[in-house]
Design an enzyme around this catalytic site. Structure first.
Site, PDB file in Angstrom:
ATOM      1  CB  CYS A   1       0.528  -2.737  16.247  1.00  0.00           C
ATOM      2  SG  CYS A   1       1.165  -2.509  14.577  1.00  0.00           S
TER       3      CYS A   1
ATOM      4  NE  ARG B   1      -9.156  -3.913  10.271  1.00  0.00           N
ATOM      5  CZ  ARG B   1     -10.336  -4.415   9.929  1.00  0.00           C
ATOM      6  NH1 ARG B   1     -11.013  -5.149  10.778  1.00  0.00           N
ATOM      7  NH2 ARG B   1     -10.850  -4.221   8.729  1.00  0.00           N
TER       8      ARG B   1
ATOM      9  CE  LYS C   1      -4.686  -8.606  12.117  1.00  0.00           C
ATOM     10  NZ  LYS C   1      -5.442  -7.373  12.157  1.00  0.00           N
TER      11      LYS C   1
ATOM     12  CG  LEU D   1     -16.633  -5.127  23.074  1.00  0.00           C
ATOM     13  CD1 LEU D   1     -18.097  -4.751  23.315  1.00  0.00           C
ATOM     14  CD2 LEU D   1     -15.850  -4.969  24.382  1.00  0.00           C
ATOM     15  CG  HIS D   2     -14.424 -10.344  18.883  1.00  0.00           C
ATOM     16  ND1 HIS D   2     -15.701 -10.779  18.665  1.00  0.00           N
ATOM     17  CD2 HIS D   2     -14.225  -9.313  18.031  1.00  0.00           C
ATOM     18  CE1 HIS D   2     -16.255 -10.053  17.718  1.00  0.00           C
ATOM     19  NE2 HIS D   2     -15.382  -9.150  17.315  1.00  0.00           N
TER      20      HIS D   2
HETATM   21  N1  LIG Z   1       2.033  -4.090  10.679  1.00  0.00           N
HETATM   22  C1  LIG Z   1       0.938  -3.373  10.923  1.00  0.00           C
HETATM   23  O1  LIG Z   1      -0.180  -3.879  10.908  1.00  0.00           O
HETATM   24  C2  LIG Z   1       1.057  -1.900  11.210  1.00  0.00           C
HETATM   25  C3  LIG Z   1      -0.095  -1.114  11.216  1.00  0.00           C
HETATM   26  C4  LIG Z   1       0.020   0.252  11.463  1.00  0.00           C
HETATM   27  C5  LIG Z   1       1.271   0.788  11.733  1.00  0.00           C
HETATM   28  N2  LIG Z   1       2.366  -0.004  11.751  1.00  0.00           N
HETATM   29  C6  LIG Z   1       3.679   0.607  11.990  1.00  0.00           C
HETATM   30  O2  LIG Z   1       4.323   0.747  10.731  1.00  0.00           O
HETATM   31  C7  LIG Z   1       5.732   0.579  10.903  1.00  0.00           C
HETATM   32  C8  LIG Z   1       6.235  -0.530   9.986  1.00  0.00           C
HETATM   33  O3  LIG Z   1       5.655  -1.741  10.391  1.00  0.00           O
HETATM   34  P1  LIG Z   1       5.718  -3.062   9.499  1.00  0.00           P
HETATM   35  O4  LIG Z   1       4.902  -4.074  10.183  1.00  0.00           O
HETATM   36  O5  LIG Z   1       5.427  -2.707   8.083  1.00  0.00           O
HETATM   37  O6  LIG Z   1       7.283  -3.411   9.614  1.00  0.00           O
HETATM   38  P2  LIG Z   1       8.119  -4.526   8.836  1.00  0.00           P
HETATM   39  O7  LIG Z   1       9.137  -4.982   9.776  1.00  0.00           O
HETATM   40  O8  LIG Z   1       7.174  -5.479   8.187  1.00  0.00           O
HETATM   41  O9  LIG Z   1       8.809  -3.724   7.638  1.00  0.00           O
HETATM   42  C9  LIG Z   1       9.812  -2.772   7.802  1.00  0.00           C
HETATM   43  C10 LIG Z   1      10.690  -2.819   6.554  1.00  0.00           C
HETATM   44  O10 LIG Z   1      11.580  -1.689   6.608  1.00  0.00           O
HETATM   45  C11 LIG Z   1      12.836  -2.101   6.072  1.00  0.00           C
HETATM   46  N3  LIG Z   1      13.870  -1.144   6.517  1.00  0.00           N
HETATM   47  C12 LIG Z   1      14.356  -0.944   7.766  1.00  0.00           C
HETATM   48  N4  LIG Z   1      15.265   0.052   7.766  1.00  0.00           N
HETATM   49  C13 LIG Z   1      15.348   0.513   6.489  1.00  0.00           C
HETATM   50  C14 LIG Z   1      16.110   1.522   5.845  1.00  0.00           C
HETATM   51  N5  LIG Z   1      16.966   2.289   6.520  1.00  0.00           N
HETATM   52  N6  LIG Z   1      15.936   1.701   4.524  1.00  0.00           N
HETATM   53  C15 LIG Z   1      15.085   0.937   3.812  1.00  0.00           C
HETATM   54  N7  LIG Z   1      14.342  -0.038   4.363  1.00  0.00           N
HETATM   55  C16 LIG Z   1      14.463  -0.244   5.685  1.00  0.00           C
HETATM   56  C17 LIG Z   1      13.021  -3.512   6.585  1.00  0.00           C
HETATM   57  O11 LIG Z   1      13.952  -4.222   5.801  1.00  0.00           O
HETATM   58  C18 LIG Z   1      11.578  -4.068   6.459  1.00  0.00           C
HETATM   59  O12 LIG Z   1      11.373  -4.692   5.208  1.00  0.00           O
HETATM   60  C19 LIG Z   1       5.957   0.317  12.376  1.00  0.00           C
HETATM   61  O13 LIG Z   1       6.242   1.522  13.015  1.00  0.00           O
HETATM   62  C20 LIG Z   1       4.622  -0.209  12.832  1.00  0.00           C
HETATM   63  O14 LIG Z   1       4.393   0.018  14.205  1.00  0.00           O
HETATM   64  C21 LIG Z   1       2.293  -1.330  11.475  1.00  0.00           C
END
Ligand SMILES: NC(=O)c1ccc[n+]([C@@H]2O[C@H](COP(=O)([O-])OP(=O)(O)OC[C@H]3O[C@@H](n4cnc5c(N)ncnc54)[C@H](O)[C@@H]3O)[C@@H](O)[C@H]2O)c1
Length: 436
Positions: A262, A153, A323, A252-253
């Protein structure tokens, strides 16, 4: 082990820094060279508590480095893909273009026995397509593709990564299992369950988990609406439900609806997958629709608190990030709330401790202020949209002295009703029948 992380965003940077902290040799590759430049200078491009210290320590000890060059993939035993999978414009499917682009970029560089691991949230079957691309581009190699969805998270990402409820590993291949077991060994020693399943199952566990959590939030939000009509208090109802171990107290908030990078996009992508397979996920469909309507409905709550109109009135909004403890404003409930208030003629002044820069593209026409009190100046109502710690103990006397009218709309239920009564505020909360 030698690990490469493709993507240095919220997930890639946290995961890379934590793996380095476990003792692995980690290279984070991001195609955004400005981001890489900042990281090389020791600047952290995202707000995440504890991350700057963790990155600094591991860079200092030579276990963590940053680059925008794919050539460094060649040394890696395991390559994680942690690029974004946003909603595709127009149809709501997960946009996998970043994932496939990354796969095509790493393919020529991969060592012959490298294991590729998808950490990005991807629809079921994506691992099969990644494997197809790799086999096509690298017929010479014995490459394995694993799904290892991430459950951290934002705001508590390091704690979550280092103390996960479970680590889901999707592969049937013994060599890939051994590699992942080795990478996560420090957590395994801490008794974090390693849950081995098929690749498709791992991909779907992530979506099912997020959809279920979104359902819990939406459920309590609807109960909150009922509480307002019947004079009950949803806070006590949530507590009363949560004390039942079968239900649990988390998620449950009641509030302004779920947002963030996400839940909304993952719920929509799950629905698309189900539709493609002829399955109706009616509960998730309803959750998604109810939540969409709720965000804008929060603006009507503000209008009602001000006697039916906000036209020409100044409204202060505290909180733009979806958040607390993050600067992430992606799909933040504050955005449709503020847009709706503007549509109704309000002038919006806002403050967020970390997310103001990120909010600017979506909210160009509001006044960004330097503190909660500055935002409250001249406001006919103050809306608490994100429950940052620093909003929990505002000086109510000071607030009242700068506002045009003493009205607080608390969309996160962080104040006590009696406290607000004592301070002579008109106090509107969520699902607390006795609030006003
Ligand atoms: N943010 C969260 O809390 C969270 C939690 C669990 C899962 N996820 C999942 O994890 C994944 C990433 O989420 P995020 O929030 O970290 O994304 P983000 O947008 O913060 O980061 C993605 C990064 O990947 C880089 N990127 C894109 N294409 C690239 C390439 N070809 N080569 C190198 N770098 C590249 C971008 O420049 C960016 O810095 C998503 O699928 C998301 O659903 C996110």
């Amino acid at each position: 082990m030698r690990v490469t992380m493709i993507g240095a965003g919220y997930v890639g940077l946290v995961s890379g820094a934590c793996f380095a902290d476990f003792g692995h040799q980690v290279t984070c590759i991001d195609k955004d060279s400005r981001r890489v430049g900042a990281l090389k200078r020791g600047e952290i491009p995202i707000f995440e508590p504890g991350l700057a210290e963790l990155v600094e320590a591991n860079v200092g000890q030579g276990r963590l480095e940053f680059t925008d060059q794919m050539s460094s993939v060649a040394q890696a035993e395991v390559v994680f893909i942690a690029v974004g999978t946003p909603s595709r414009r127009g149809d709501g499917y997960a946009d996998l273009s970043f994932v496939y682009e990354a796969v095509r970029e790493i393919a020529p560089q991969l060592a012959k026995t490298a294991v590729t691991v998808t950490k990005s949230t991807v629809p079921v079957g994506t691992g099969d397509e990644i494997e197809r691309i790799l086999r096509e581009m690298r017929p010479d190699a014995e490459l394995q593709v694993v799904s290892n969805p991430e459950f951290l998270r934002e705001g508590a990402a390091i704690q979550d990564f280092k103390h996960p409820d479970r680590i889901v590993i999707g592969t049937d291949d013994p060599r890939a299992r051994t590699a992942l077991a080795e990478i996560y060994r420090p957590l395994y020693l801490n008794a974090a369950p390693m849950f081995y399943v098929s690749r498709r199952t791992a991909e779907l566990v992530k979506y099912a988990s997020n959809a279920f959590l979104a359902t819990k939030i939406t459920f309590i939000n609807e109960i909150a609406d009922l509480c307002e009509q019947v004079g009950a208090d949803v806070q006590d109802i949530a507590r009363g439900m949560g004390l039942d171990n079968r239900i649990g107290s988390k998620f449950l908030h009641p509030g302004p609806g779920f947002g963030g990078s996400c839940f909304p996009k993952d719920a929509t992508a799950l629905l698309k997958t189900a539709q493609d397979h002829g399955v109706a996920l009616r509960i998730v469909e309803t959750v998604s629709a109810v939540n969409d309507q709720r965000k804008r409905a929060m603006a009507r709550k503000v209008v009602a608190a001000l006697g039916g109109s906000v036209r020409g009135k100044t409204i202060a909004v505290l909180g733009l990030a979806f958040k607390p403890n993050t600067d992430d404003t992606r799909d933040s409930p504050s955005i449709p709330l503020i847009t709706a208030l503007q549509d109704l003629g309000a002038i919006v002044r806002a403050y967020d401790p970390a997310g103001m820069e990120q909010a600017k593209p979506a909210l160009p026409a509001i006044h960004y202020c330097g503190s909660a009190y500055a935002a409250a100046e001249g406001a006919a109502a103050l809306v608490i949209a994100t429950e940052w710690e620093q909003f929990r103990a505002l000086d109510l006397v000071r607030l009242k002295s700068v506002m045009a009218q003493p009205v607080i709309v608390d969309l996160r239920n962080i104040y006590r009703i009696d406290e607000m009564k004592r301070a002579a505020f008109r106090y509107v909360a969520v699902g607390r029948g006795g609030a006003e």
